[in-house]
Design a protein around this motif. Structure first.
Motif, PDB file in Angstrom:
ATOM      1  N   GLY A  36     -20.330   4.558  18.183  1.00  0.00           N
ATOM      2  CA  GLY A  36     -20.109   5.025  16.831  1.00  0.00           C
ATOM      3  C   GLY A  36     -20.996   6.221  16.496  1.00  0.00           C
ATOM      4  N   PRO A  37     -20.646   6.916  15.414  1.00  0.00           N
ATOM      5  CA  PRO A  37     -19.478   6.693  14.562  1.00  0.00           C
ATOM      6  C   PRO A  37     -18.172   7.110  15.258  1.00  0.00           C
ATOM      7  CG  PRO A  37     -20.624   8.679  13.884  1.00  0.00           C
ATOM      8  CD  PRO A  37     -21.477   8.061  14.942  1.00  0.00           C
ATOM      9  N   VAL A  38     -17.068   6.485  14.821  1.00  0.00           N
ATOM     10  CA  VAL A  38     -15.764   6.783  15.402  1.00  0.00           C
ATOM     11  C   VAL A  38     -14.989   7.708  14.464  1.00  0.00           C
ATOM     12  CG1 VAL A  38     -13.544   5.832  16.135  1.00  0.00           C
ATOM     13  CG2 VAL A  38     -15.668   4.615  16.685  1.00  0.00           C
ATOM     14  N   PHE A  39     -14.635   8.891  14.978  1.00  0.00           N
ATOM     15  CA  PHE A  39     -13.838   9.866  14.233  1.00  0.00           C
ATOM     16  C   PHE A  39     -12.404   9.779  14.771  1.00  0.00           C
ATOM     17  CE2 PHE A  39     -18.190  11.344  14.188  1.00  0.00           C
ATOM     18  CZ  PHE A  39     -18.386  11.708  12.853  1.00  0.00           C
ATOM     19  N   LEU A  40     -11.472   9.476  13.901  1.00  0.00           N
ATOM     20  CA  LEU A  40     -10.108   9.146  14.298  1.00  0.00           C
ATOM     21  C   LEU A  40      -9.117  10.237  13.910  1.00  0.00           C
ATOM     22  CD1 LEU A  40      -7.937   6.956  15.201  1.00  0.00           C
ATOM     23  CD2 LEU A  40      -7.947   6.229  12.794  1.00  0.00           C
ATOM     24  N   TYR A  41      -8.170  10.497  14.818  1.00  0.00           N
ATOM     25  CA  TYR A  41      -6.992  11.309  14.509  1.00  0.00           C
ATOM     26  C   TYR A  41      -5.767  10.484  14.846  1.00  0.00           C
ATOM     27  CZ  TYR A  41      -3.115  14.541  15.172  1.00  0.00           C
ATOM     28  OH  TYR A  41      -1.879  15.140  15.104  1.00  0.00           O
ATOM     29  N   VAL A  42      -4.779  10.474  13.938  1.00  0.00           N
ATOM     30  CA  VAL A  42      -3.509   9.788  14.182  1.00  0.00           C
ATOM     31  C   VAL A  42      -2.388  10.780  13.892  1.00  0.00           C
ATOM     32  CG1 VAL A  42      -1.959   7.926  13.491  1.00  0.00           C
ATOM     33  CG2 VAL A  42      -4.424   7.517  13.584  1.00  0.00           C
ATOM     34  N   GLY A  43      -1.492  10.964  14.847  1.00  0.00           N
ATOM     35  CA  GLY A  43      -0.376  11.872  14.629  1.00  0.00           C
ATOM     36  C   GLY A  43       0.146  12.420  15.937  1.00  0.00           C
ATOM     37  N   ASP A  74     -18.124  19.302  18.236  1.00  0.00           N
ATOM     38  CA  ASP A  74     -19.322  18.642  18.766  1.00  0.00           C
ATOM     39  C   ASP A  74     -19.779  17.621  17.733  1.00  0.00           C
ATOM     40  OD1 ASP A  74     -21.647  17.886  20.009  1.00  0.00           O
ATOM     41  OD2 ASP A  74     -22.752  19.710  19.487  1.00  0.00           O
ATOM     42  N   LEU A  75     -19.326  16.382  17.904  1.00  0.00           N
ATOM     43  CA  LEU A  75     -19.625  15.323  16.947  1.00  0.00           C
ATOM     44  C   LEU A  75     -20.342  14.179  17.654  1.00  0.00           C
ATOM     45  CD1 LEU A  75     -16.208  15.128  15.043  1.00  0.00           C
ATOM     46  CD2 LEU A  75     -18.384  15.948  14.096  1.00  0.00           C
ATOM     47  N   PRO A  76     -21.193  13.443  16.930  1.00  0.00           N
ATOM     48  CA  PRO A  76     -21.803  12.257  17.527  1.00  0.00           C
ATOM     49  C   PRO A  76     -20.766  11.150  17.696  1.00  0.00           C
ATOM     50  CG  PRO A  76     -22.309  12.371  15.187  1.00  0.00           C
ATOM     51  CD  PRO A  76     -21.585  13.648  15.527  1.00  0.00           C
ATOM     52  N   GLY A  77     -21.075  10.143  18.495  1.00  0.00           N
ATOM     53  CA  GLY A  77     -20.173   9.004  18.624  1.00  0.00           C
ATOM     54  C   GLY A  77     -18.942   9.316  19.441  1.00  0.00           C
ATOM     55  N   THR A  78     -17.768   8.933  18.911  1.00  0.00           N
ATOM     56  CA  THR A  78     -16.512   9.010  19.669  1.00  0.00           C
ATOM     57  C   THR A  78     -15.415   9.688  18.866  1.00  0.00           C
ATOM     58  OG1 THR A  78     -17.042   6.957  20.837  1.00  0.00           O
ATOM     59  CG2 THR A  78     -14.737   7.647  20.865  1.00  0.00           C
ATOM     60  N   LYS A  79     -14.684  10.563  19.536  1.00  0.00           N
ATOM     61  CA  LYS A  79     -13.458  11.148  18.956  1.00  0.00           C
ATOM     62  C   LYS A  79     -12.282  10.376  19.550  1.00  0.00           C
ATOM     63  CE  LYS A  79     -15.133  15.014  20.329  1.00  0.00           C
ATOM     64  NZ  LYS A  79     -15.372  16.412  20.768  1.00  0.00           N
ATOM     65  N   ALA A 134     -18.505  20.071   9.569  1.00  0.00           N
ATOM     66  CA  ALA A 134     -19.305  19.735   8.378  1.00  0.00           C
ATOM     67  C   ALA A 134     -18.583  18.710   7.526  1.00  0.00           C
ATOM     68  CB  ALA A 134     -19.588  21.003   7.574  1.00  0.00           C
ATOM     69  N   ALA A 135     -17.273  18.871   7.384  1.00  0.00           N
ATOM     70  CA  ALA A 135     -16.494  17.917   6.591  1.00  0.00           C
ATOM     71  C   ALA A 135     -16.556  16.535   7.209  1.00  0.00           C
ATOM     72  CB  ALA A 135     -15.044  18.386   6.492  1.00  0.00           C
ATOM     73  N   ALA A 136     -16.424  16.444   8.539  1.00  0.00           N
ATOM     74  CA  ALA A 136     -16.438  15.148   9.225  1.00  0.00           C
ATOM     75  C   ALA A 136     -17.779  14.445   9.061  1.00  0.00           C
ATOM     76  CB  ALA A 136     -16.113  15.345  10.704  1.00  0.00           C
ATOM     77  N   LEU A 137     -18.855  15.186   9.177  1.00  0.00           N
ATOM     78  CA  LEU A 137     -20.186  14.576   9.060  1.00  0.00           C
ATOM     79  C   LEU A 137     -20.474  14.143   7.617  1.00  0.00           C
ATOM     80  CD1 LEU A 137     -22.191  16.968  11.415  1.00  0.00           C
ATOM     81  CD2 LEU A 137     -21.480  14.601  11.885  1.00  0.00           C
ATOM     82  N   LYS A 138     -20.075  14.973   6.645  1.00  0.00           N
ATOM     83  CA  LYS A 138     -20.294  14.613   5.243  1.00  0.00           C
ATOM     84  C   LYS A 138     -19.456  13.393   4.840  1.00  0.00           C
ATOM     85  CE  LYS A 138     -21.266  19.370   3.733  1.00  0.00           C
ATOM     86  NZ  LYS A 138     -20.713  20.535   2.981  1.00  0.00           N
ATOM     87  N   ALA A 139     -18.288  13.263   5.438  1.00  0.00           N
ATOM     88  CA  ALA A 139     -17.402  12.157   5.084  1.00  0.00           C
ATOM     89  C   ALA A 139     -17.993  10.799   5.464  1.00  0.00           C
ATOM     90  CB  ALA A 139     -16.041  12.346   5.751  1.00  0.00           C
TER      91      ALA A 139
END
Length: 341
Positions: free
Chosen positions: A183-190, A205-210, A299-304
């Motif tokens: 974690g954290p888990v960043f999800l995309y569906v589509g 470049d995000l922490p956790g998992t895409k 930035a949006a992903a981390l703030k969310a």
């Protein structure tokens, strides 16, 4: 306003496709049937099909006017809705014009922008076709006020708002459980396709998992290029709802969607959204404290991550398919309907 007894929905998008167009039609049908309205469908499943060039998962109907006309007449509808601008939609439009049968259409997809993402086709050519197609309808249903304004700037004169809903029973925070990923888990569906701008997400470049849920023509290419991303393929029903609820942030990189039903599904699951400030997210999220819209998607992903999950669920509960169906029926011309558009 007269209530239809039998509605015919013509759509070039249907099972086995998994997308927002299909889900929207299914859920509106379910609501109409609750109200005693008989719904009949005209889909590619009734004909021989061929793969859409460059997008083999989508099958287009290979048929002639006569079989399509025969099916429309056999359905004996007192209202017709044409959901897509494909071969069946064009032939149904022609039947309606020939018989002076008023109908509605829907603008589900920013087709000109999708096409331009694949081929060097000028937007003005595509919009000229769309004005021709939708201009014959009494009403053209669009998902958001922002999109309505954009289409009016392109010369559309019959656009009306059809706000989508969300299944709050299926998409529910109660389905949240630990996932087998860091974690954290960043999800995309589509759909995993170029027009979804998915590379803007998987390259972050995000922490956790895409985590990417879905299939499409770009899947194998992206799997090879981004081995650090988890691609699980298409998921449906409760399994999909579990992934929505169990993720920490839902990332929506598309800049061409007209609405983004998955945004509401994420919020109903209690999962905040990160997206660009474009059509779809602007109308679904706006200034509500349920996500972050920023031209910097990282930035949006981390703030969310700091957004209240309880607030996301409460916000999504405002969107019902019953209310969406009310709007759909409001703009569905019925025999004997003398309203002016």
């Amino acid at each position: 306003m007269p209530q239809p007894k039998t509605v015919l929905i013509v759509t070039d998008a249907w099972h086995p496709q998994i997308n927002g167009v299909v889900r929207s039609i299914e859920l509106v049908i379910k609501e109409m049937e609750k109200r005693g309205i008989a719904v009949k469908l005209l889909t590619p499943n009734e004909f021989k099909t061929f793969p859409m060039p460059g997008y083999g998962e989508i099958r287009l109907s290979r048929t002639l006017m006569k079989p399509v006309y025969a099916r429309i007449e056999a359905a004996a509808p007192d209202a017709i809705h044409i959901a897509t601008e494909g071969p069946l939609g064009i032939m149904a439009r022609r039947w309606c014009r020939k018989h002076r049968f008023a109908f509605s259409t829907a603008y589900h997809t920013q087709f000109p922008e999708y096409l331009r993402a694949r081929l060097p086709v000028p937007l003005r050519w595509s919009y000229r076709f769309l004005r021709w197609f939708h201009g014959a309808a009494k009403y053209c249903l669009v998902g958001t006020p922002h999109l309505k304004t954009l289409l009016e700037q392109r010369g559309f004169t019959n656009a009306v708002i059809w706000q989508k809903g969300v299944d709050t029973e299926l998409f529910n925070p109660a389905r949240r459980e630990p996932l087998a990923y860091d974690g954290p888990v960043f999800l995309y569906v589509g759909r995993v396709a170029v027009e979804k701008n998915i590379e803007a997400f998987v390259s972050l470049d995000l922490p956790g998992t895409k985590l990417v849920v879905g299939g499409g023509p770009s899947l194998e290419k992206l799997k090879a290029e981004y081995p650090d991303v988890v691609f699980v393929g298409p998921r449906q029903g409760e399994e999909l709802a579990r992934l929505f609820a169990s993720a920490d942030v839902f990332v929506f990189p598309s800049k061409t969607d007209t609405f983004g039903l998955v945004l509401l599904e994420a919020l109903a699951s209690g999962t905040p959204v990160a997206a660009f400030p474009v059509t779809g997210p602007i109308d679904v999220i706006g200034d509500a404290p349920v996500g972050v819209l920023d031209h910097d998607l990282k930035a949006a992903a981390l703030k969310a991550l700091d957004v209240s999950r309880e607030g996301c669920r409460a916000y999504a509960e405002q969107f019902s398919w019953a209310a969406s169906t009310d709007q759909f029926l409001q703009y569905l011309p019925v025999k004997g309907d003398t309203r002016s558009p």
